[in-house]
Design a protein around this motif. Structure first.
Motif, PDB file in Angstrom:
ATOM      1  N   ARG A  32      42.160  49.339 -35.351  1.00  0.00           N
ATOM      2  CA  ARG A  32      41.268  48.639 -36.276  1.00  0.00           C
ATOM      3  C   ARG A  32      40.296  49.595 -36.966  1.00  0.00           C
ATOM      4  O   ARG A  32      39.573  49.203 -37.874  1.00  0.00           O
ATOM      5  N   ALA A  33      40.239  50.835 -36.504  1.00  0.00           N
ATOM      6  CA  ALA A  33      39.346  51.834 -37.076  1.00  0.00           C
ATOM      7  C   ALA A  33      39.999  53.197 -36.949  1.00  0.00           C
ATOM      8  O   ALA A  33      40.915  53.403 -36.144  1.00  0.00           O
ATOM      9  N   ARG A  34      39.535  54.133 -37.748  1.00  0.00           N
ATOM     10  CA  ARG A  34      40.050  55.497 -37.688  1.00  0.00           C
ATOM     11  C   ARG A  34      38.903  56.450 -37.355  1.00  0.00           C
ATOM     12  O   ARG A  34      37.741  56.177 -37.667  1.00  0.00           O
ATOM     13  N   ALA A  35      39.250  57.544 -36.721  1.00  0.00           N
ATOM     14  CA  ALA A  35      38.248  58.541 -36.334  1.00  0.00           C
ATOM     15  C   ALA A  35      38.057  59.551 -37.463  1.00  0.00           C
ATOM     16  O   ALA A  35      39.040  60.022 -38.057  1.00  0.00           O
ATOM     17  N   THR A  36      36.805  59.865 -37.752  1.00  0.00           N
ATOM     18  CA  THR A  36      36.496  60.915 -38.721  1.00  0.00           C
ATOM     19  C   THR A  36      35.464  61.852 -38.107  1.00  0.00           C
ATOM     20  O   THR A  36      34.592  61.411 -37.351  1.00  0.00           O
ATOM     21  N   LEU A  37      35.566  63.126 -38.426  1.00  0.00           N
ATOM     22  CA  LEU A  37      34.618  64.113 -37.930  1.00  0.00           C
ATOM     23  C   LEU A  37      33.549  64.338 -38.984  1.00  0.00           C
ATOM     24  O   LEU A  37      33.852  64.503 -40.179  1.00  0.00           O
ATOM     25  N   SER A  38      32.298  64.327 -38.563  1.00  0.00           N
ATOM     26  CA  SER A  38      31.185  64.489 -39.491  1.00  0.00           C
ATOM     27  C   SER A  38      31.319  65.801 -40.269  1.00  0.00           C
ATOM     28  O   SER A  38      31.671  66.849 -39.721  1.00  0.00           O
ATOM     29  N   GLN A  39      31.017  65.709 -41.560  1.00  0.00           N
ATOM     30  CA  GLN A  39      31.000  66.890 -42.421  1.00  0.00           C
ATOM     31  C   GLN A  39      29.598  67.480 -42.544  1.00  0.00           C
ATOM     32  O   GLN A  39      29.416  68.485 -43.238  1.00  0.00           O
ATOM     33  N   ALA A  40      28.619  66.881 -41.864  1.00  0.00           N
ATOM     34  CA  ALA A  40      27.231  67.330 -42.002  1.00  0.00           C
ATOM     35  C   ALA A  40      27.103  68.796 -41.589  1.00  0.00           C
ATOM     36  O   ALA A  40      27.520  69.176 -40.488  1.00  0.00           O
ATOM     37  N   PRO A  41      26.519  69.639 -42.427  1.00  0.00           N
ATOM     38  CA  PRO A  41      26.403  71.069 -42.099  1.00  0.00           C
ATOM     39  C   PRO A  41      25.643  71.319 -40.800  1.00  0.00           C
ATOM     40  O   PRO A  41      26.009  72.212 -40.034  1.00  0.00           O
ATOM     41  N   GLU A  42      24.594  70.524 -40.543  1.00  0.00           N
ATOM     42  CA  GLU A  42      23.805  70.763 -39.335  1.00  0.00           C
ATOM     43  C   GLU A  42      24.613  70.460 -38.076  1.00  0.00           C
ATOM     44  O   GLU A  42      24.485  71.143 -37.045  1.00  0.00           O
ATOM     45  N   PHE A  43      25.475  69.409 -38.144  1.00  0.00           N
ATOM     46  CA  PHE A  43      26.333  69.099 -36.998  1.00  0.00           C
ATOM     47  C   PHE A  43      27.326  70.230 -36.749  1.00  0.00           C
ATOM     48  O   PHE A  43      27.482  70.715 -35.619  1.00  0.00           O
ATOM     49  N   ARG A  44      27.980  70.675 -37.789  1.00  0.00           N
ATOM     50  CA  ARG A  44      28.985  71.729 -37.631  1.00  0.00           C
ATOM     51  C   ARG A  44      28.342  73.052 -37.206  1.00  0.00           C
ATOM     52  O   ARG A  44      28.941  73.817 -36.442  1.00  0.00           O
ATOM     53  N   ALA A  45      27.124  73.280 -37.659  1.00  0.00           N
ATOM     54  CA  ALA A  45      26.417  74.490 -37.234  1.00  0.00           C
ATOM     55  C   ALA A  45      26.099  74.446 -35.745  1.00  0.00           C
ATOM     56  O   ALA A  45      26.172  75.466 -35.047  1.00  0.00           O
ATOM     57  N   THR A  46      25.757  73.259 -35.258  1.00  0.00           N
ATOM     58  CA  THR A  46      25.473  73.107 -33.819  1.00  0.00           C
ATOM     59  C   THR A  46      26.708  73.413 -32.986  1.00  0.00           C
ATOM     60  O   THR A  46      26.642  74.113 -31.963  1.00  0.00           O
ATOM     61  N   ILE A  47      27.852  72.869 -33.400  1.00  0.00           N
ATOM     62  CA  ILE A  47      29.101  73.134 -32.683  1.00  0.00           C
ATOM     63  C   ILE A  47      29.424  74.627 -32.722  1.00  0.00           C
ATOM     64  O   ILE A  47      29.741  75.242 -31.689  1.00  0.00           O
TER      65      ILE A  47
END
Length: 518
Positions: A32-47
């Protein structure tokens, strides 16, 4: 499910450091839903920060558990620098020893989503590429074939999650369009490049509680629906048995302030004419399976809020070891892989759910017995005339209900108290959370089977009550339910095989087809 169906799914669940709910995982699991990974720069920088911190430690010859050392009791073994890159491959390889039935497609999607949720918290030292690889598999609906047995729930779900790690790297097997195919072929066909895991990534994928947490998310939704369905069944049983609706009086329940129990009583009041004058000859007090139904169903209703808290807190945790604090540049060794909260939640849930099966089993016994059903035919047979002598109604169905109930009750032994010391006494206290979750799902399955049988019985009983007492009419909500059930299951007059009817009703239950107590 075909991958095109996922792309056309309207709701997207974004994975980042924000809090997810049970429904997010359940919706991804069901398509009923699909998974998406955040494109936010701050999130990706944290990872990225966590992964780069680990890289720097390696260059500086830092000692990191599971990166430059062996695993578990082998943590005293130092890995030569030229072999560090091979260690993650060895971890998922030697853990490829699961057995038992494979998790189904819905359960596997939930497992993948739950692991993704934990890794996205940013404390696992993994790369953005690893997170994107999990999303790619979900998007293409390439589902690792994961055996359900082999986890003791600490250090997390090591063995089952090894199958996810292997598939990310193009090894083992996946389920694609319902067919098992080699992962290497499936990834190639989908245009996905297999991963080469970074030094801690094998441990990060496997050393966590994703399997038990995913199963708990699915169990929660089924248990929540069963509280409502069992309440509606109770109302129909009360009507069919010509029961005393005054047992659910609002003033009566105001003096025992369990909110879930009060809610169940309120739902029953919407279905029954509690204000009507009691007819002469009606029992002053119904038997406990009617009179005490809010007290039985209410236990699960009152448990649901804290069960949600336990499950969602685990879902939104970083639960591997070691924890990588990229911001503070620390490696923290602990035991967040321990699934004690999920184990306790699942052991508790299966107990409360099995009590619903037992309640419905007792209601069934009253309905089919002409000594206790207040004037209805024996075994609720709808046949009249000479052929009534050879018609046995729901006699065998009641036997099956007893069998399913007994099996559900047998499963309620808590798994969490059966800890076993493993792995050279390094894992000397373990949670058994995944076994508890699997047990709970089995209890839910059996209880849903009981409910499907009771739906036939209470529909039949309600129709027969109106035949016996034409002046008695059900409330609108009950009449609507009777009508809906009659569309699937005709009234039983001549004996017939009921398995097809039961399977139709089971499908309705598991898709939450009836909107109950909106």
């Amino acid at each position: 499910m075909h991958p095109a169906d996922l792309k056309n799914t309207s709701r997207a669940v974004r994975f980042d450091q924000e809090r997810l709910q049970i429904e997010d995982i359940a919706d991804i699991a069901a398509g009923r839903a699909r998974a998406t990974l955040s494109q936010a720069p701050e999130f990706r920088a944290t990872i990225t920060r966590g992964a780069e911190f680990l890289d720097r430690l390696l260059r500086e010859d830092g000692v990191i558990y599971g990166v430059t050392t062996g695993y578990g009791d082998s943590c005293t073994v130092t890995i030569p620098p030229d072999l560090v890159a091979e260690l993650p491959h060895h971890l998922y390889t030697y853990h490829g020893c699961g057995l038992g039935a494979y998790f189904d497609a819905e359960q596997t999607r939930a497992i993948m989503a739950a692991r993704l949720a934990s890794l996205c918290k940013g404390y696992s030292g993994v790369s953005v590429e690893l997170l994107e690889q999990i999303v790619r598999l979900l998007d293409k609906d390439l589902l690792p074939r994961i055996p359900s047995e082999g986890s003791v729930g600490a250090s997390g779900d090591l063995t089952p999650l090894s199958y996810l790690a292997a598939v990310l790297c193009g090894e083992r097997e996946v389920l694609r369009d319902g067919v098992e195919v080699p992962a290497a072929q499936a990834l190639q066909d989908a245009g996905i490049t297999p991963l080469r895991l970074r030094p801690k990534e094998g441990l990060a994928i496997m050393n966590g509680t994703a399997v038990m947490t995913a199963l708990a998310c699915l169990a929660y939704q089924r248990a929540e629906y069963l509280t409502r369905l069992c309440t509606r069944i109770t109302a129909m049983a009360s009507f069919a048995l010509d029961g005393n609706a005054h047992h659910f009086d609002a003033t009566l329940f105001s003096v025992k302030p369990h909110p879930g129990q009060q809610q169940v009583a309120a739902w029953l009041r919407t279905d029954l004419q509690c204000e009507q004058t009691q007819r002469n000859g009606k029992r002053l007090q119904d038997r406990y399976s009617l009179r005490c139904a809010p007290h039985v169903i209410g236990v699960l209703a009152d448990a649901l809020p804290w069960l949600r808290d336990y499950i969602e807190n685990e879902l939104n945790s970083a639960n591997d070891n070691p924890i990588i604090d990229g911001e503070g540049e620390r490696v923290l060794h602990g035991g967040h892989f321990y699934g004690g909260h999920i184990a306790f939640a699942m052991d508790s849930m299966k107990n409360a759910v099995a009590n619903l099966a037992d309640l419905m089993d007792r209601q069934m016994a009253l309905l089919v017995d002409s000594r206790y059903n207040n004037g209805l035919p024996s075994n609720l047979s709808g046949m009249q005339g000479p052929r009534a002598a050879i018609s046995h109604g729901l006699k065998a169905l009641q036997i099956s209900v007893s069998a399913w109930t007994a099996e559900a009750l047998k499963q309620t032994m808590p798994a969490s108290v059966f800890s076993r010391s493993t792995e050279c006494h390094n894992q000397d206290k373990v949670s058994m959370g995944t076994i508890a979750a699997r047990d709970c799902l089995r209890v839910l399955e059996l209880t849903e089977q009981v409910a499907s049988a009771l739906l036939i019985a209470v529909m039949q009983g309600s129709l027969l009550r109106q035949r016996v007492n034409p002046e008695v009419a059900p409330q609108a909500s009950l009449q609507a339910m009777i009508n809906a059930l009659s569309n699937d299951v005709p009234m039983i007059e001549e004996d017939r095989r009921l398995e097809p009817d039961l399977r139709v009703l089971l499908a309705r239950i598991r898709t939450h087809a009836w909107k109950l107590y909106e």
